[in-house]
Design a protein around this motif. Structure first.
Motif, PDB file in Angstrom:
ATOM      1  N   LEU A   1     -27.951   3.324 -34.747  1.00 31.49           N
ATOM      2  CA  LEU A   1     -28.767   3.953 -35.804  1.00 31.49           C
ATOM      3  C   LEU A   1     -29.561   2.880 -36.542  1.00 31.49           C
ATOM      4  O   LEU A   1     -30.740   3.048 -36.845  1.00 31.49           O
ATOM      5  N   HIS A   2     -28.900   1.757 -36.799  1.00 32.48           N
ATOM      6  CA  HIS A   2     -29.550   0.681 -37.549  1.00 32.48           C
ATOM      7  C   HIS A   2     -30.704   0.079 -36.739  1.00 32.48           C
ATOM      8  O   HIS A   2     -31.778  -0.212 -37.268  1.00 32.48           O
ATOM      9  N   GLN A   3     -30.465  -0.090 -35.424  1.00 30.01           N
ATOM     10  CA  GLN A   3     -31.528  -0.623 -34.552  1.00 30.01           C
ATOM     11  C   GLN A   3     -32.727   0.328 -34.536  1.00 30.01           C
ATOM     12  O   GLN A   3     -33.876  -0.092 -34.609  1.00 30.01           O
ATOM     13  N   LEU A   4     -32.432   1.627 -34.428  1.00 28.19           N
ATOM     14  CA  LEU A   4     -33.521   2.607 -34.372  1.00 28.19           C
ATOM     15  C   LEU A   4     -34.312   2.614 -35.672  1.00 28.19           C
ATOM     16  O   LEU A   4     -35.536   2.658 -35.666  1.00 28.19           O
ATOM     17  N   ARG A   5     -33.594   2.554 -36.783  1.00 32.53           N
ATOM     18  CA  ARG A   5     -34.271   2.558 -38.075  1.00 32.53           C
ATOM     19  C   ARG A   5     -35.220   1.362 -38.177  1.00 32.53           C
ATOM     20  O   ARG A   5     -36.280   1.445 -38.785  1.00 32.53           O
ATOM     21  N   GLY A   6     -34.839   0.246 -37.556  1.00 30.15           N
ATOM     22  CA  GLY A   6     -35.663  -0.964 -37.622  1.00 30.15           C
ATOM     23  C   GLY A   6     -36.987  -0.865 -36.884  1.00 30.15           C
ATOM     24  O   GLY A   6     -37.816  -1.774 -36.947  1.00 30.15           O
ATOM     25  N   ARG A   7     -37.205   0.261 -36.168  1.00 34.15           N
ATOM     26  CA  ARG A   7     -38.502   0.429 -35.487  1.00 34.15           C
ATOM     27  C   ARG A   7     -39.604   0.749 -36.475  1.00 34.15           C
ATOM     28  O   ARG A   7     -40.775   0.618 -36.166  1.00 34.15           O
ATOM     29  N   VAL A   8     -39.243   1.270 -37.666  1.00 33.18           N
ATOM     30  CA  VAL A   8     -40.289   1.525 -38.669  1.00 33.18           C
ATOM     31  C   VAL A   8     -40.176   0.439 -39.737  1.00 33.18           C
ATOM     32  O   VAL A   8     -39.320  -0.430 -39.664  1.00 33.18           O
ATOM     33  N   GLY A   9     -41.053   0.485 -40.707  1.00 29.33           N
ATOM     34  CA  GLY A   9     -40.992  -0.526 -41.763  1.00 29.33           C
ATOM     35  C   GLY A   9     -41.614  -1.831 -41.322  1.00 29.33           C
ATOM     36  O   GLY A   9     -41.318  -2.900 -41.836  1.00 29.33           O
TER      37      GLY A   9
END
Length: 701
Positions: free
Chosen positions: A579-587
């Protein structure tokens, strides 16, 4: 007969024999008497406390009752046949129920006698009962055999139970094993260390872990066993680290030249963070010692690891060497290539990309330029380790997402030069400190723990299925501002068919909510041919589509600064680090970004904790610590396959302080006696001599 010892095969232990030995090997991986003794109990039952029948209730884990067996009768037909006993004490009565071994029980149970029974109370039709209780005839004159206070409970399986190896059966074997080999249990830790850390002997620890007479004794045994496990992992790792620096010379990068300086002073698009400066400095010092560098750089998604890697590679080029960077997927390698080209411009150094889809003609030119030394930096995938790829003078290797590569693959890069190149290993998966100290304890570890200035932290929210319309509304608002959205579905191997249905059903719903021509959607999933995948990705990158529907293939890499919303469907089915890796695709851009976690309306306790953690914090290291507690170390880093963590008792999530204590003990030990030559360290010297067999490729990271 020869005396039995810890390394004696298990079949020779009294009470085992070939058949039981066979099932112990298959079910528990117990091959020797020593293996049996390290099958530790997973809990202990306190048999000192007695309960009255009136006080029993179904919420109790188990209870022990002293009472009298009043009657026994056979009830039911064929499959529902059971033996029911009436059992009472001065406060009330209850039922005892058995479904198996009925003829034997009818013969051996004595109606009218007093028994101590033990089991889990349950309630059926308002009547209290215990199914298959343990029964011991009560005789106040006889001293109870075995340990009545803390009785060990062992893991067993259906196959083991067929051979009478339930928890009681394993307990009997443990007792026999201890009686048989107790005298031959040797000490493994030097006396001085035992005294300093107030540890009991190994003999005592093995006896007390199985049959403790009280809680204090049990705690001492647990501490000793955990210390031993963690201590020897650190001893092996730090010894290897020491050998690496002595055995393997490294190239000296003794100057900081014009390429590095030009880039730093003129091309760097933003000032380095304090953490980036610190890591570059650590690498500079390492590459100038004359020993080969092995360093792990970990930092969250977007913390600027790539710039650090580039500056290190420029340092190599300034000193007359070539550098290469290996990434696990073609998408990621290509992205690194374009990113680095953009950073350095066309005139500073020559950079090329080599992947599985590089054409034959281009490939030939790359091989030639590498061997002539006219190519400075090569970026690529596994294609880099092919034998055909020969460097003139490789001095620096960067490996991205290191856990995706096998040991042999890294070793092949290491062999590409007579003097091994310096190794920089990067990972965007934050590794909890304890895991880093055990998995990568022989590497020097650098952490990039701050984000570049101007980056806004991503806002994370959790919506249940019932709030789906709100989520769609939010997507429309962001798209209206000119932003793009990722929508990710889980794809879990067991049920790829099911998951693609999810994806397709979700897609239909989405196309109704976001119709053409106003909205355009890209779709990417693992079952697509590479060509189609790249085409869809490119459409999204070029902003021809506003929504990218994908499975987790986008977890690593893809960099689209304009994408500001990440929606994760069925988020309860993902692990925390994913989940953390996926979230890092934005921002990735300057705008405020959002991550929306969609989940079903019902959540398990663990699922809720995972999603709450994501909403609460953006700190990858904190998330990794929670992940470690939830999942255990094996899953996080694939360590179960690598056999590094042979931990039966120690727990990396809860034993951080003890691990640090062990590591510091080993560091002090090597400082005082680097080759363990002194008499008092003889035990440790012989341990390492037994364990080492030439160069261990797993140490080359």
């Amino acid at each position: 007969m020869a005396e039995l010892s810890l390394i004696t095969p298990i079949e020779y232990l009294k009470g085992v024999g070939p058949q039981k030995a066979d099932v112990l090997k298959k079910e528990l991986q117990v091959f020797t008497i020593g293996d049996l003794l390290t099958q530790y109990p997973f809990r202990y039952i306190d048999r000192t406390e007695f309960h009255k029948i009136r006080k029993l209730h179904p919420d109790m884990m188990a209870a022990q009752v002293l009472g009298r067996l009043i009657s026994l009768q056979l009830v039911g037909e064929k499959r529902t046949k059971r033996l029911v006993g009436s059992f009472k004490d001065e406060t009330g009565s209850m039922e005892l129920v058995w479904f198996q071994s009925i003829p034997w029980l009818q013969k051996s149970l004595k109606v009218g006698s007093a028994y101590i029974i033990y089991g889990k109370p349950s309630e059926f039709n308002g009547q209290l009962s215990i199914t298959h209780p343990e029964m011991d005839l009560y005789n106040p004159q006889v001293k109870q055999a075995g340990n009545m206070s803390l009785q060990p409970v062992y893991s067993s399986t259906e196959k083991l139970k067929k051979f009478n190896l339930d928890t009681k059966g394993i307990q009997r074997l443990q007792q026999t094993a201890l009686e048989t080999v107790f005298r031959s249990i040797d000490e493994t830790i030097p006396q001085e260390i035992l005294a300093k850390h107030q540890l009991i002997s190994r003999q005592q620890a093995l006896a007390s872990i199985h049959f403790p007479s009280n809680q204090k004794e049990l705690n001492q045994a647990i501490k000793r066993i955990k210390f031993e496990e963690l201590f020897f992992i650190q001893l092996k790792l730090l010894n290897n680290k020491q050998l690496n620096t002595q055995k393997f010379r490294g190239q000296r990068f003794n100057k900081v030249g014009e390429k590095f300086n030009t880039f730093f002073n003129e091309r760097l698009p933003f000032p380095l963070t304090g953490a980036q400066k610190r890591v570059v400095k650590e690498i500079r010092i390492d590459t100038n010692t004359g020993a080969q560098m092995n360093r792990l750089v970990q930092g969250d998604v977007g913390s600027g690891k790539t710039v650090v890697a580039l500056m290190s590679m420029l340092l190599a080029v300034d000193n007359g060497f070539q550098a290469c960077m290996m990434a696990p997927t073609e998408i990621l390698a290509t992205q690194h290539y374009h990113g680095l080209k953009q950073l350095v411009g066309d005139d500073l150094v020559s950079i090329k990309l080599l992947t599985g889809s590089t054409g034959t003609k281009e490939r030939r030119l790359i091989h030639q330029a590498l061997e002539e030394g006219t190519l400075d930096i090569l970026i690529g995938t596994h294609a880099l380790i092919e034998d055909k790829v020969q460097f003139k003078n490789l001095g620096f290797v960067v490996i991205d997402e290191q856990h995706r590569f096998g040991v042999e693959q890294r070793a092949k890069l290491w062999r590409k030069n007579v003097i091994p190149p310096h190794m920089l290993v990067m990972t965007a998966t934050p590794i909890p400190r304890t895991l880093a100290m055990t998995m990568y304890g022989d590497l020097d570890i650098s952490v990039i723990d701050e984000l570049p200035a101007g980056r806004k932290p991503i806002k994370t929210v959790h919506f249940f299925e019932s709030s789906r319309l709100r989520m769609f509304g939010f997507m429309r608002e962001e798209i209206a501002k000119g932003r793009q959205v990722y929508l990710v579905y889980p794809l879990i191997k067991e049920s790829e068919k099911l998951d693609l249905i999810y994806l397709e059903a979700g897609l239909e719903n989405l196309q109704r909510e976001f119709p053409l021509p106003q909205y355009k959607i890209s779709i990417v999933h693992g079952k697509m041919p590479v060509k189609d995948k790249d085409f869809e990705m490119q459409r999204f990158v070029k902003h021809e589509t506003q929504i990218m529907v994908a499975t987790t293939v986008i977890e690593v890499g893809v960099n689209v600064p304009n994408a500001s919303v990440m929606v994760i469907e069925n988020s309860e089915r993902f692990g925390l680090s994913q989940l953390h890796q996926l979230r890092g695709r934005v921002g990735r851009g300057a705008e405020q970004s959002f991550c929306i976690l969609m989940s079903g309306n019902k959540l398990s306790k663990e699922g809720r904790l995972r999603l709450d953690t994501m909403v609460r914090t953006n700190d990858g290291f904190e998330i990794a610590e929670v992940d470690l507690e939830l999942r255990g170390p094996g899953d996080i880093s694939g360590t179960q396959q690598s056999g590094v963590l042979d931990l039966k008792m120690a727990n990396l999530a809860t034993d951080q302080a003890l691990l640090t204590e062990c590591r510091n003990t080993v560091i002090a030990l090597f400082k005082e006696d680097p080759t363990l030559q002194s008499e008092k360290n003889q035990l440790l010297r012989s341990f390492l001599a037994r364990k080492s067999d030439g160069i261990a490729w797993d140490k080359i990271s």
